[in-house]
Design a protein around this motif. Structure first.
Motif, PDB file in Angstrom:
ATOM      1  N   LYS A 466       0.800  -1.225   0.000  1.00 49.09           N
ATOM      2  CA  LYS A 466       0.000   0.000   0.000  1.00 49.09           C
ATOM      3  C   LYS A 466       0.829   1.269   0.000  1.00 49.09           C
ATOM      4  O   LYS A 466       0.367   2.318  -0.438  1.00 49.09           O
ATOM      5  CB  LYS A 466      -0.953  -0.009   1.198  1.00 49.09           C
ATOM      6  N   HIS A 467       2.041   1.181   0.514  1.00 49.49           N
ATOM      7  CA  HIS A 467       2.920   2.355   0.565  1.00 49.49           C
ATOM      8  C   HIS A 467       2.213   3.547   1.171  1.00 49.49           C
ATOM      9  O   HIS A 467       2.227   4.648   0.628  1.00 49.49           O
ATOM     10  CB  HIS A 467       3.430   2.718  -0.841  1.00 49.49           C
ATOM     11  N   GLU A 468       1.583   3.326   2.302  1.00 48.75           N
ATOM     12  CA  GLU A 468       0.875   4.435   2.953  1.00 48.75           C
ATOM     13  C   GLU A 468       1.847   5.448   3.520  1.00 48.75           C
ATOM     14  O   GLU A 468       1.512   6.612   3.689  1.00 48.75           O
ATOM     15  CB  GLU A 468       0.013   3.892   4.091  1.00 48.75           C
ATOM     16  N   GLY A 469       3.058   4.974   3.811  1.00 46.16           N
ATOM     17  CA  GLY A 469       4.049   5.873   4.408  1.00 46.16           C
ATOM     18  C   GLY A 469       4.418   7.021   3.508  1.00 46.16           C
ATOM     19  O   GLY A 469       4.830   8.076   3.983  1.00 46.16           O
ATOM     20  N   GLN A 470       4.261   6.826   2.214  1.00 43.83           N
ATOM     21  CA  GLN A 470       4.636   7.903   1.294  1.00 43.83           C
ATOM     22  C   GLN A 470       3.753   9.119   1.497  1.00 43.83           C
ATOM     23  O   GLN A 470       4.214  10.254   1.430  1.00 43.83           O
ATOM     24  CB  GLN A 470       4.556   7.413  -0.147  1.00 43.83           C
ATOM     25  N   GLY A 471       2.477   8.835   1.748  1.00 46.97           N
ATOM     26  CA  GLY A 471       1.566   9.945   2.018  1.00 46.97           C
ATOM     27  C   GLY A 471       1.969  10.679   3.289  1.00 46.97           C
ATOM     28  O   GLY A 471       2.012  11.914   3.328  1.00 46.97           O
ATOM     29  N   LEU A 472       2.280   9.893   4.309  1.00 47.08           N
ATOM     30  CA  LEU A 472       2.704  10.495   5.574  1.00 47.08           C
ATOM     31  C   LEU A 472       3.974  11.300   5.379  1.00 47.08           C
ATOM     32  O   LEU A 472       4.095  12.425   5.870  1.00 47.08           O
ATOM     33  CB  LEU A 472       2.930   9.390   6.607  1.00 47.08           C
ATOM     34  N   LEU A 473       4.911  10.715   4.654  1.00 47.94           N
ATOM     35  CA  LEU A 473       6.185  11.386   4.385  1.00 47.94           C
ATOM     36  C   LEU A 473       5.939  12.745   3.737  1.00 47.94           C
ATOM     37  O   LEU A 473       6.485  13.769   4.152  1.00 47.94           O
ATOM     38  CB  LEU A 473       7.032  10.500   3.479  1.00 47.94           C
ATOM     39  N   ARG A 474       5.086  12.730   2.751  1.00 42.92           N
ATOM     40  CA  ARG A 474       4.807  13.970   2.026  1.00 42.92           C
ATOM     41  C   ARG A 474       4.208  15.007   2.968  1.00 42.92           C
ATOM     42  O   ARG A 474       4.641  16.161   3.004  1.00 42.92           O
ATOM     43  CB  ARG A 474       3.840  13.654   0.885  1.00 42.92           C
ATOM     44  N   ARG A 475       3.246  14.589   3.755  1.00 44.24           N
ATOM     45  CA  ARG A 475       2.588  15.564   4.638  1.00 44.24           C
ATOM     46  C   ARG A 475       3.551  16.102   5.687  1.00 44.24           C
ATOM     47  O   ARG A 475       3.536  17.287   6.009  1.00 44.24           O
ATOM     48  CB  ARG A 475       1.378  14.905   5.301  1.00 44.24           C
ATOM     49  N   LEU A 476       4.409  15.201   6.214  1.00 43.12           N
ATOM     50  CA  LEU A 476       5.351  15.662   7.237  1.00 43.12           C
ATOM     51  C   LEU A 476       6.379  16.614   6.644  1.00 43.12           C
ATOM     52  O   LEU A 476       6.728  17.623   7.254  1.00 43.12           O
ATOM     53  CB  LEU A 476       6.049  14.461   7.889  1.00 43.12           C
ATOM     54  N   VAL A 477       6.854  16.276   5.450  1.00 46.80           N
ATOM     55  CA  VAL A 477       7.859  17.140   4.825  1.00 46.80           C
ATOM     56  C   VAL A 477       7.246  18.486   4.508  1.00 46.80           C
ATOM     57  O   VAL A 477       7.872  19.540   4.667  1.00 46.80           O
ATOM     58  CB  VAL A 477       8.426  16.456   3.566  1.00 46.80           C
ATOM     59  N   GLU A 478       5.994  18.480   4.113  1.00 47.76           N
ATOM     60  CA  GLU A 478       5.344  19.760   3.823  1.00 47.76           C
ATOM     61  C   GLU A 478       5.215  20.620   5.075  1.00 47.76           C
ATOM     62  O   GLU A 478       5.218  21.846   5.002  1.00 47.76           O
ATOM     63  CB  GLU A 478       3.970  19.523   3.197  1.00 47.76           C
ATOM     64  N   ARG A 479       5.124  19.966   6.209  1.00 50.54           N
ATOM     65  CA  ARG A 479       5.092  20.732   7.460  1.00 50.54           C
ATOM     66  C   ARG A 479       6.472  21.225   7.869  1.00 50.54           C
ATOM     67  O   ARG A 479       6.598  21.971   8.830  1.00 50.54           O
ATOM     68  CB  ARG A 479       4.558  19.859   8.594  1.00 50.54           C
ATOM     69  N   GLY A 480       7.489  20.707   7.207  1.00 48.89           N
ATOM     70  CA  GLY A 480       8.848  21.131   7.541  1.00 48.89           C
ATOM     71  C   GLY A 480       9.532  20.242   8.552  1.00 48.89           C
ATOM     72  O   GLY A 480      10.470  20.667   9.219  1.00 48.89           O
ATOM     73  N   ILE A 481       9.072  19.016   8.682  1.00 49.82           N
ATOM     74  CA  ILE A 481       9.714  18.096   9.616  1.00 49.82           C
ATOM     75  C   ILE A 481      10.772  17.296   8.861  1.00 49.82           C
ATOM     76  O   ILE A 481      10.521  16.834   7.744  1.00 49.82           O
ATOM     77  CB  ILE A 481       8.670  17.142  10.245  1.00 49.82           C
ATOM     78  N   HIS A 482      11.934  17.128   9.482  1.00 53.66           N
ATOM     79  CA  HIS A 482      12.990  16.335   8.857  1.00 53.66           C
ATOM     80  C   HIS A 482      12.589  14.874   8.861  1.00 53.66           C
ATOM     81  O   HIS A 482      12.257  14.320   9.904  1.00 53.66           O
ATOM     82  CB  HIS A 482      14.301  16.507   9.623  1.00 53.66           C
ATOM     83  N   CYS A 483      12.655  14.268   7.685  1.00 50.46           N
ATOM     84  CA  CYS A 483      12.186  12.892   7.578  1.00 50.46           C
ATOM     85  C   CYS A 483      13.229  12.012   6.904  1.00 50.46           C
ATOM     86  O   CYS A 483      13.990  12.463   6.052  1.00 50.46           O
ATOM     87  CB  CYS A 483      10.907  12.817   6.747  1.00 50.46           C
ATOM     88  N   THR A 484      13.233  10.761   7.308  1.00 51.04           N
ATOM     89  CA  THR A 484      13.987   9.744   6.599  1.00 51.04           C
ATOM     90  C   THR A 484      12.984   8.680   6.196  1.00 51.04           C
ATOM     91  O   THR A 484      12.147   8.284   7.004  1.00 51.04           O
ATOM     92  CB  THR A 484      15.060   9.127   7.515  1.00 51.04           C
ATOM     93  N   TYR A 485      13.077   8.282   4.976  1.00 46.64           N
ATOM     94  CA  TYR A 485      12.108   7.302   4.485  1.00 46.64           C
ATOM     95  C   TYR A 485      12.851   6.019   4.151  1.00 46.64           C
ATOM     96  O   TYR A 485      13.943   6.050   3.564  1.00 46.64           O
ATOM     97  CB  TYR A 485      11.437   7.851   3.231  1.00 46.64           C
ATOM     98  N   THR A 486      12.275   4.900   4.545  1.00 48.69           N
ATOM     99  CA  THR A 486      12.899   3.632   4.169  1.00 48.69           C
ATOM    100  C   THR A 486      11.836   2.553   4.126  1.00 48.69           C
ATOM    101  O   THR A 486      10.676   2.779   4.466  1.00 48.69           O
ATOM    102  CB  THR A 486      14.043   3.279   5.123  1.00 48.69           C
ATOM    103  N   HIS A 487      12.240   1.388   3.698  1.00 51.52           N
ATOM    104  CA  HIS A 487      11.280   0.291   3.623  1.00 51.52           C
ATOM    105  C   HIS A 487      11.447  -0.602   4.832  1.00 51.52           C
ATOM    106  O   HIS A 487      12.430  -0.517   5.578  1.00 51.52           O
ATOM    107  CB  HIS A 487      11.428  -0.485   2.315  1.00 51.52           C
ATOM    108  N   LEU A 488      10.493  -1.479   5.007  1.00 55.58           N
ATOM    109  CA  LEU A 488      10.425  -2.261   6.239  1.00 55.58           C
ATOM    110  C   LEU A 488      11.658  -3.128   6.455  1.00 55.58           C
ATOM    111  O   LEU A 488      12.127  -3.276   7.583  1.00 55.58           O
ATOM    112  CB  LEU A 488       9.160  -3.130   6.204  1.00 55.58           C
ATOM    113  N   ASN A 489      12.208  -3.686   5.382  1.00 55.53           N
ATOM    114  CA  ASN A 489      13.343  -4.581   5.557  1.00 55.53           C
ATOM    115  C   ASN A 489      14.551  -3.859   6.141  1.00 55.53           C
ATOM    116  O   ASN A 489      15.376  -4.477   6.801  1.00 55.53           O
ATOM    117  CB  ASN A 489      13.734  -5.191   4.202  1.00 55.53           C
TER     118      ASN A 489
END
Lengths: 628, 411
Positions: A466-489
């Motif tokens: 589902k890659h739901e995290g991508q949506g979260l990532l986008r919203r957090l980055v838009e708020r200006g929060i530093h994010c690191t994105y990775t996959h479960l493995n």
């Protein structure tokens, strides 16, 4: 289940304790002291084990009577409660007056027995007390004794006539019902044992009046099911909270599946290559329902359009996530109620309940309900059934609608605000917070923490399909929060730098298991292995009294085709046409169960608790919160 | 040498992937290096060692994460040392009287003037190994310290410098041995899969992650022995090679279920055994494996499911891992995980002091600590994680652990 709840002001549960507790003690005492007479007690002695389990010890209420003789503790505890029962505040004057006369009679009886028991259990009672002695002592047979009492008194020609028998209080009725059950069990027991003549004789008088009562008192289903409390609302509550959670539909049961299919609105073809291990779950061909439903739009007059819309949104995964689905469903129900008119010669409470029920079953066909939705439906149905009969349609509807609004507001929106406040207190400057998927509450915690200028970094872990995290990532980055994105493995790669793990949950079960988006358990496990605290954020309305140990017994299966296609990898088409090969199955689990020992703390609106406290919350707060 | 630079380029650009292919090509390259080396009259073994070491150093630097390169370089170095000693043993027969080197005490210890070539070869091999309990027991008090072996080689070279035929013979036998090594690398699948029936029984449920040729052959072999079992294949993000494995398995008629990586924890409670491949096995028994393996191993440990690693002996690495998650890892392109186009608006470098708000981490490998591994199955049989260092000592000589020319020149 909730035997240890001493401080409730309601009468019902107290009585319930009496009924549930005493068989043991009765068996112990009466069978030892008066073996010849107490046939009923003897029969009941067979069923439960004679040792008192710690759960069954009722809280002391009248120390004066009990302290004198510890052996008769249950008897003592039983008697006062009976007396309390005699003067319930809610009773109508006519009833209570009648009951007073009646109750005083019984009260005297009880006192007598207490006195007797105080003298000594091993003593053989006098012949005049012969009947009463076992009677008052054998607690599950309370009403039986009462009946017998009246019978005896009738025979003696001294007691009240048959009139009080007909107009019994609810409490008495309940007691009768219980006696009936006990008698049934006794009869069974007797039949099994071969039955001494005295045994077969005794229970009969008890069963007779019980059958008379049958008309107005719905009889309980199981022998183990404890008594229903007095009020009608309370009765519902009591049943709900006491009974074990209803067993879920098992889709490997052919007869049930057949029945379900007959009722089904949605045509669902069974998936090919079903995973053997998950035969008990519905496995349908995905993608077929939607066009089918769309084509049926004008035929389904039963289903309200708003429910229909929500159903389609569930089906196409437009709305996902526990809170979003629950709110969408409740809003749809609100519209259903808005447009509802009670048909002639029907009552609103029954008909609307049925209508909501049919809407629910439609939604289930679209996608199995989440626990949060199940709880919301329970709430709504309970509200419907507890509506006073004298309300007009308009009043009832507006009341229900405000109830729904209140539920959404209190249990979901305000609750998540409270969770955010609790959760933010655990974020320090310089923290690296990891989350998995896209839990809405966790997102608002991060947003709030960022808003109050906390300095932290977020690791968003994501997974297929589902890659739901991508949506979260986008919203957090838009708020200006530093994010690191990775996959479960790669979670064990990033876990080194993480200081807190924030997870969401679909539901928290009574044994502390967190039932959540698949993969959550993996994240929690790795965090546990790296000694990183795991905070699970969950509104308390998602708690459920069910228990679960693994993720297999109950789960939901997603579309297997979502596995064979990998977005962004166009050349990865090895599994195209997999359905033609019977050797391969694709399994797309939607949830998994995180064992409670991986969870450091549960963040709920009630505060931050260890996962072992979930049953406490469910018991102590759950009912009052949810059903009123 | 054009071959070498070509190969280095390939390694640098990650054109060669998979430890099997890398190992094989490294061995072939080193074989050609050995054959092209001009043999001096004196100190031939040292010249060979230097040549191989020089190339090996470049190869390892080209892709330090591909541990198989280093393994094969060390294996070849070990082969040269061994062949040198055994050929010197052959020369013993002719040069018994002129023997005055410090190897003499070794020969004396072996018992008198009548020396068979095999005995000397054995003694020579034992000098190559580091001192361990086993060698001590086999050979009694061995005077030759492991560090001595290189000097022994030198002295041997001196002593028989007049015989060019011996040098030819050394080169030839080294090439022969490298050929054997290549053969061994090729045959490792068969050797490993022969043991499959001992580990897979009827109706077993096996879980694997990603795609490994060794695992595939292992499962095939069990299937060929008419064992019927079920395989769960976790697809193995971010490359989803599990799909390929699943396809290969169903072609052989194995019952296969593909699960997402996230469902590993959910499904492992119904699994009897986890069989996975590895990228490299370290000397402490730890495993460098495709990403996600640590999670799988933890889940297996939680549910007491045996975690079995199958790997050819070319994956045995004599190094001890230090901070392997970082030092023995490689970060790949973020495009595996997210679409650049989709997130281009999040990559605003100007807004926050030049640093982007978003990072994407895409590591290739995971480190599985030895306590999580139940069993290693290599082409020499099954081994415990604690036994790995011993196995490694059989394949490598202690001198070669650090392949740097500086260290050799100081030697």
């Amino acid at each position: 289940m909730d035997l240890r709840r001493p401080n409730r002001p309601v009468i019902g549960p107290k009585v319930r304790q009496v009924g549930f507790v005493t068989p043991d003690s009765a068996a112990a005492t009466s069978s030892s002291s008066i073996p010849a007479v107490s046939a009923a007690a003897a029969t009941s002695a067979g069923s439960p084990p004679s040792s008192l389990s710690p759960v069954m010890i009722p809280p002391p209420r009248h120390p004066s009577t009990e302290m004198s003789n510890p052996h008769f503790h249950p008897v003592g505890s039983y008697n006062p409660s009976e007396q309390i029962l005699g003067s319930p505040p809610a009773l109508s004057p006519s009833r209570s007056s009648r009951f007073d006369a009646d109750g005083s009679d019984f009260g005297g009886d009880d006192d007598e027995s207490v006195a007797l028991s105080g003298v000594g259990g091993g003593m053989t009672p006098k012949s005049s007390l012969l009947m009463r002695q076992p009677v008052t002592k054998t607690a599950p047979l309370v009403s039986e004794t009462r009946k017998r009492d009246s019978n005896v008194s009738k025979g003696k020609g001294e007691g009240p006539s048959a009139a009080p028998k007909e107009k019994l209080t609810k409490a008495e009725r309940r007691a009768t019902q219980e006696a009936q059950r006990a008698a049934k069990a006794a009869a069974k027991e007797a039949a099994a044992a071969g039955g001494a003549p005295s045994v077969s004789k005794q229970p009969k008088p008890a069963t007779k009046p019980a059958t008379q009562q049958k008309k107005d008192v719905p009889s309980g289903s199981g022998p183990l099911q404890p008594l229903a409390p007095s009020g009608s609302i309370e009765k519902k509550q009591g049943k709900k909270e006491v009974a074990a959670p209803h067993p879920r539909m098992q889709f490997d049961d052919m007869t049930k599946v057949g029945k379900l299919k007959k009722r089904a609105v949605v045509n669902q073809s069974e998936a090919r290559n079903r995973v053997e291990l998950f035969r008990h779950l519905p496995q349908y061909e995905h993608g077929t329902q939607l066009p089918d439903l769309e084509s049926k739009f004008f035929q389904l007059d039963l289903i309200h359009p708003s429910v229909y819309q929500v159903g389609l949104q569930f089906l196409s995964d437009k709305i996902s996530g526990g809170n979003a689905r629950c709110i969408a469903m409740l809003l749809a129900f609100k519209e259903v109620i808005q447009d509802y008119t009670t048909p002639p010669e029907k009552t609103l409470t029954r008909d609307l309940g049925a209508k909501v029920g049919s809407c629910v079953s439609f939604l289930i066909e679209c996608r199995p309900l989440s626990v949060s939705m199940g709880n919301a439906i329970r709430f709504l149905k309970n509200r419907i059934s507890s509506l006073p009969h004298n309300l007009s349609d308009k009043e009832a509807k507006s009341r229900l609608q405000s109830d729904i609004d209140r539920f959404i507001n209190e249990k979901i929106i305000i609750a998540s605000k409270a969770i955010v406040e609790h959760g933010v207190s655990k974020i320090r400057d310089g923290d690296v917070l990891l989350t998995y998927g896209s839990p809405s509450v966790v997102e608002s915690i991060f947003a709030y923490a960022h808003g109050i200028k906390k300095n932290f970094r977020v690791v968003v872990v994501d997974s297929r399909p589902k890659h739901e995290g991508q949506g979260l990532l986008r919203r957090l980055v838009e708020r200006g929060i530093h994010c690191t994105y990775t996959h479960l493995n790669a979670v064990s790669y990033v876990m080194h730098e993480v200081t807190r793990v924030f997870l969401g949950a679909s539901s928290v079960l009574s044994n502390g298991t967190v039932y959540s988006r698949v993969g959550t358990a993996c994240v929690a496990m790795v965090a546990h292995a790296f000694r990183v605290p795991v905070l699970v954020c969950c509104e308390a309305y998602k708690f459920h009294e069910r228990v679960q140990l693994d993720s297999i017994c109950s789960n939901e299966l997603g579309d297997p085709d979502a596995i064979s296609k990998v977005s962004g990898w166009k050349d990865l088409n090895y599994l195209d046409g997999w359905a033609q090969n019977e050797n391969i199955q694709l399994l797309n689990l939607k949830y998994d169960a995180t064992p409670s020992d991986y969870v450091s703390v549960l963040v709920t609106e009630q505060g931050m608790l260890p996962p072992t406290s979930v049953p406490v919350i469910i018991r102590e707060y759950g009912i009052e919160r949810l059903w009123t | 040498m054009p071959d070498v630079s070509d190969f280095i380029l390939k390694l640098q650009r990650r054109r060669i992937e998979g430890s099997h292919a890398t190992a094989r090509q490294t061995a072939e390259l080193l074989r050609s290096v050995v054959s092209q080396t001009r043999m001096p009259y004196t100190n031939q073994a040292a010249a060979l060692l230097d040549a191989v070491r020089a190339v090996g150093e470049q190869l390892i630097a080209a892709n330090p994460v591909e541990l198989a390169v280093g393994n094969i370089v060390r294996r070849v170095l070990h082969i040269i040392r061994e062949e040198d000693l055994s050929s010197s043993a052959v020369s013993f027969e002719g040069l018994m009287i002129s023997e005055k080197s410090d190897d003499e005490d070794d020969a004396d210890h072996k018992g008198g003037p009548v020396l068979s070539a095999a005995a000397v070869a054995a003694a020579a091999r034992s000098t190559l190994r580091p001192r361990s309990l086993q060698t001590l027991l086999e050979d009694g008090p061995l005077p030759a310290a492991p560090s001595k072996s290189s000097s022994a080689g030198d002295s041997e070279g001196k002593s028989k410098s007049d015989k060019s035929a011996v040098g030819k013979r050394l080169k030839h036998s080294v090439i022969e041995a490298i050929n054997l090594l290549i053969e061994e690398i090729d045959d490792c699948y068969e050797d490993i899969s022969e043991q499959a029936v001992e580990h897979i029984h009827q109706n077993e449920v096996i879980l694997t992650l990603g795609r490994s040729k060794t695992v595939k052959e292992f499962l095939y072999a069990a299937k060929q022995k008419n064992r019927s079992f079920r395989v769960f294949v976790a697809e193995g993000a971010p490359r989803y090679q599990g799909h390929v494995l699943a396809k290969e398995l169903i072609q052989k008629g194995l019952e296969t279920t593909v699960i997402t990586d996230s469902a590993i924890f959910a499904m492992i409670s119904r699994v009897n055994m986890v069989i996975v491949g590895a990228h490299a096995i370290m000397a402490n028994g730890g495993v460098i494996a495709p990403v996600g393996m640590n999670m799988l191993a933890l889940a297996a440990q939680r549910h007491a499911v045996p975690f079995v690693v199958v790997a050819g002996s070319h994956k045995l690495c004599p190094l001890y891992p230090h901070n392997p998650e970082v030092l023995l890892n490689e970060l790949k392109s973020p495009s595996d995980l997210i679409d650049f186009g989709e997130f281009s608006d999040c990559m605003d470098f100007g807004a926050h002091g030049g640093a982007p708000l978003m990072h994407v981490v895409n590591p290739t490998f995971d480190y599985v600590p030895p306590n999580l591994v139940s069993l290693f199955i290599t082409d020499t049989g099954g081994h415990n994680a604690a036994h790995m260092y011993k196995l490694i000592a059989d394949y490598y000589s202690a001198d070669d652990l650090v392949i740097k020319r500086k260290s050799t020149s100081s030697n």
